[in-house]
Design a protein around this motif. Structure first.
Motif, mmCIF file in Angstrom:
data_model
loop_
_atom_site.group_PDB
_atom_site.id
_atom_site.type_symbol
_atom_site.label_atom_id
_atom_site.label_comp_id
_atom_site.label_asym_id
_atom_site.label_seq_id
_atom_site.Cartn_x
_atom_site.Cartn_y
_atom_site.Cartn_z
ATOM 1 N N GLU A 161 6.986 8.438 14.774
ATOM 2 C CA GLU A 161 7.921 7.998 13.695
ATOM 3 C C GLU A 161 7.731 6.705 13.126
ATOM 4 O O GLU A 161 7.821 6.175 12.044
ATOM 5 C CB GLU A 161 9.431 8.254 14.306
ATOM 6 N N GLN A 162 7.647 5.693 14.282
ATOM 7 C CA GLN A 162 7.354 4.227 14.041
ATOM 8 C C GLN A 162 6.170 3.904 13.112
ATOM 9 O O GLN A 162 6.175 3.337 12.231
ATOM 10 C CB GLN A 162 7.551 3.205 15.251
ATOM 11 N N ALA A 163 5.066 4.515 13.712
ATOM 12 C CA ALA A 163 3.767 4.527 13.043
ATOM 13 C C ALA A 163 3.677 4.948 11.740
ATOM 14 O O ALA A 163 3.284 4.293 10.722
ATOM 15 C CB ALA A 163 2.731 5.208 13.811
ATOM 16 N N LEU A 164 4.447 6.087 11.318
ATOM 17 C CA LEU A 164 4.426 6.572 9.946
ATOM 18 C C LEU A 164 5.437 5.387 9.054
ATOM 19 O O LEU A 164 4.909 5.200 7.913
ATOM 20 C CB LEU A 164 5.242 7.949 10.102
ATOM 21 N N GLY A 165 6.192 4.978 9.842
ATOM 22 C CA GLY A 165 7.122 3.981 8.912
ATOM 23 C C GLY A 165 6.285 2.760 8.691
ATOM 24 O O GLY A 165 6.446 2.276 7.515
ATOM 25 N N LEU A 166 5.522 2.276 9.564
ATOM 26 C CA LEU A 166 4.553 1.135 9.264
ATOM 27 C C LEU A 166 3.398 1.481 8.211
ATOM 28 O O LEU A 166 3.390 0.641 7.296
ATOM 29 C CB LEU A 166 3.741 0.694 10.664
ATOM 30 N N VAL A 167 2.910 2.591 8.177
ATOM 31 C CA VAL A 167 1.978 2.767 6.995
ATOM 32 C C VAL A 167 2.728 2.994 5.861
ATOM 33 O O VAL A 167 1.836 3.122 4.864
ATOM 34 C CB VAL A 167 0.907 3.945 7.656
ATOM 35 N N ARG A 168 3.901 3.318 5.692
ATOM 36 C CA ARG A 168 4.580 3.292 4.495
ATOM 37 C C ARG A 168 5.582 2.300 4.152
ATOM 38 O O ARG A 168 5.692 2.216 2.918
ATOM 39 C CB ARG A 168 5.611 4.580 4.616
ATOM 40 N N THR A 169 5.514 1.133 4.956
ATOM 41 C CA THR A 169 6.351 -0.148 4.590
ATOM 42 C C THR A 169 5.654 -0.697 3.765
ATOM 43 O O THR A 169 4.423 -1.155 3.525
ATOM 44 C CB THR A 169 6.552 -0.778 5.980
ATOM 45 N N ARG A 170 6.425 -1.590 2.553
ATOM 46 C CA ARG A 170 5.945 -2.147 1.754
ATOM 47 C C ARG A 170 6.943 -3.405 1.237
ATOM 48 O O ARG A 170 6.442 -4.302 0.818
ATOM 49 C CB ARG A 170 5.435 -1.428 0.492
ATOM 50 N N HIS A 171 8.209 -3.034 1.442
ATOM 51 C CA HIS A 171 9.127 -4.037 0.940
ATOM 52 C C HIS A 171 9.559 -5.123 1.617
ATOM 53 O O HIS A 171 10.331 -6.176 1.502
ATOM 54 C CB HIS A 171 10.377 -3.263 0.727
ATOM 55 N N SER A 172 9.004 -5.063 3.015
ATOM 56 C CA SER A 172 9.343 -6.197 3.952
ATOM 57 C C SER A 172 8.030 -7.138 4.284
ATOM 58 O O SER A 172 8.310 -8.176 5.148
ATOM 59 C CB SER A 172 10.061 -5.803 5.162
ATOM 60 N N VAL A 173 6.935 -6.987 3.870
ATOM 61 C CA VAL A 173 5.922 -7.834 4.035
ATOM 62 C C VAL A 173 5.206 -7.990 2.668
ATOM 63 O O VAL A 173 5.188 -7.407 1.762
ATOM 64 C CB VAL A 173 4.932 -6.878 4.980
ATOM 65 N N GLY A 174 4.413 -9.271 2.782
ATOM 66 C CA GLY A 174 3.570 -9.791 1.551
ATOM 67 C C GLY A 174 4.515 -9.720 0.577
ATOM 68 O O GLY A 174 5.610 -10.325 0.380
ATOM 69 N N ASP A 175 4.026 -9.305 -0.744
ATOM 70 C CA ASP A 175 4.626 -9.497 -1.937
ATOM 71 C C ASP A 175 5.516 -8.101 -2.200
ATOM 72 O O ASP A 175 6.078 -7.838 -3.194
ATOM 73 C CB ASP A 175 3.838 -9.477 -3.146
ATOM 74 N N GLY A 176 5.482 -7.293 -0.943
ATOM 75 C CA GLY A 176 6.402 -6.214 -1.360
ATOM 76 C C GLY A 176 5.898 -4.844 -2.289
ATOM 77 O O GLY A 176 6.606 -4.001 -2.676
#
Length: 367
Positions: free
Chosen positions: A223-238
């Motif tokens: 579940e966490q791994a899936l969250g990581l590869v889908r994350t975009r809004h809290s790292v870099g320029d979002g």
């Protein structure tokens, strides 16, 4: 970013060694695991072979696309379109409402060179504005093309064949194979592997991907791994570009760890992972048996992590919509020309791209 002898390549952590690195061990284990499953089928455990074959549901891309395709260059190199599907139906429904069909949440074009000694991976941002060709849809009708369409709509309107057709029109390169992984299958596979170890250098808190991590060492479950590869809004320029950098960093950590798992010492673990993996993927019809997958994996077994160069398609933000990106035409053609010629992607191709800028890739490290 350098060429394939420099920083653009996925590197294993730790000091350099002359013996095969974790990435090479990972590919070797994967190949031998698939081969072992074939051998089980020939040694009296035929039900294992039949069960795993029954898990695989292939798609006949060639029949759907016909002959209007780039030339099939038969020189030993391979080009594979790998898609992560964000279908919100069925077991994936917990990730949001189904809004009319699946889209390609992640897209990677993998080119393996003629000698199968190196590979180049080109990530295509899902928000890339492309010219989408007319496609046959899943009902046998025609999905009209569009001059300015988001890349991931190709899968939405015409399924895997339309995604392949769009990539082939963009690149001028015929895809030899297609492999799709869905949300649920990815999550289950990570869980079967025992999670993935990595370190975050800063906190990640993304409500949309349901991921919260403090800085430090973690073992991510599925579940966490899936969250990581889908994350975009809290790292870099979002943006989707930062998300791609996280995906590439995760792949590095995964390759490193898989090489350390003793699959062949545990027939049950080997079977469980094989069962999960064959249910998690949808390949093209030339890879839809355990034997064909074993042969495919065997052709990749000499690839090490240091032999893989990962980039993002050269893009810039769309002046008409900052939430979209458009390919840099000359730079993108440098990428496609290199792959067509079976050569490394030159550093100049990504020099002015927004895709390989930013610091999102520094947020996650392996182990």
């Amino acid at each position: 970013m350098g060429d394939q002898s420099r920083g653009g390549r996925i590197r294993a952590t730790g000091a350099r060694r002359r013996k095969p690195g974790a990435g090479r061990r990972a590919m070797t284990v994967a190949a031998w695991a698939a081969a072992a499953l074939v051998l089980f089928g020939g040694s009296g455990l035929g039900y294992v072979y039949v069960k795993l074959n029954g898990n695989i549901k292939g798609i006949d891309i060639n029949a759907r696309l016909g002959t209007d395709r780039p030339v099939d260059v038969d020189n030993g190199s391979m080009d594979i379109l790998v898609l992560g599907s964000d279908s919100r139906s069925g077991a994936n429904s917990s990730y949001g409402r189904d809004q009319g069909g699946a889209r390609s949440d992640t897209a990677m074009i993998v080119h393996v060179d003629e000698g199968h000694r190196t590979a180049s991976v080109v990530s295509v941002p899902r928000d890339t504005i492309v010219e989408r060709p007319d496609c046959e849809n899943e009902d046998g009708g025609t999905a009209d093309g569009a001059r300015r369409a988001m890349f991931n709509t190709a899968y939405e309107v015409g399924g895997p064949a339309c995604a392949v057709k769009t990539v082939e029109r963009m690149s001028g390169i015929r895809m030899d194979h297609y492999i799709e992984v869905d949300f649920t299958g990815f999550k289950q596979l990570i869980d079967e592997l025992g999670g993935v170890e990595l370190t975050t250098t800063e906190a990640i808190d993304d409500p949309e991907s349901h991921l919260r991590l403090e800085p430090g060492a973690h073992t991510l479950d599925g579940e966490q791994a899936l969250g990581l590869v889908r994350t975009r809004h809290s790292v870099g320029d979002g943006s989707d570009l930062g998300r791609i950098q996280l995906q590439q960093a995760f792949v590095k950590a995964l390759i490193t760890q898989v090489g350390e798992i003793g699959l062949l010492s545990s027939p049950k673990k080997l079977y469980d992972i094989g069962d999960t993996a064959t249910r998690a993927i949808t390949p093209d019809s030339e890879l839809d048996t355990v034997k064909e997958l074993a042969s495919f994996a065997g052709g990749l077994k000499n690839l090490g992590a240091r032999d893989v160069n990962m980039i993002t398609l050269p893009v810039r933000y769309d002046p008409a919509d900052p939430n979209r990106v458009v390919p840099l035409e000359k730079a993108s053609e440098q990428v496609w020309a290199a792959l067509r010629a079976d050569r490394p992607i030159p550093a100049s191709a990504t020099a002015d791209s927004a895709g390989d800028k930013g610091d999102a890739s520094d947020v996650v490290t392996g182990g």
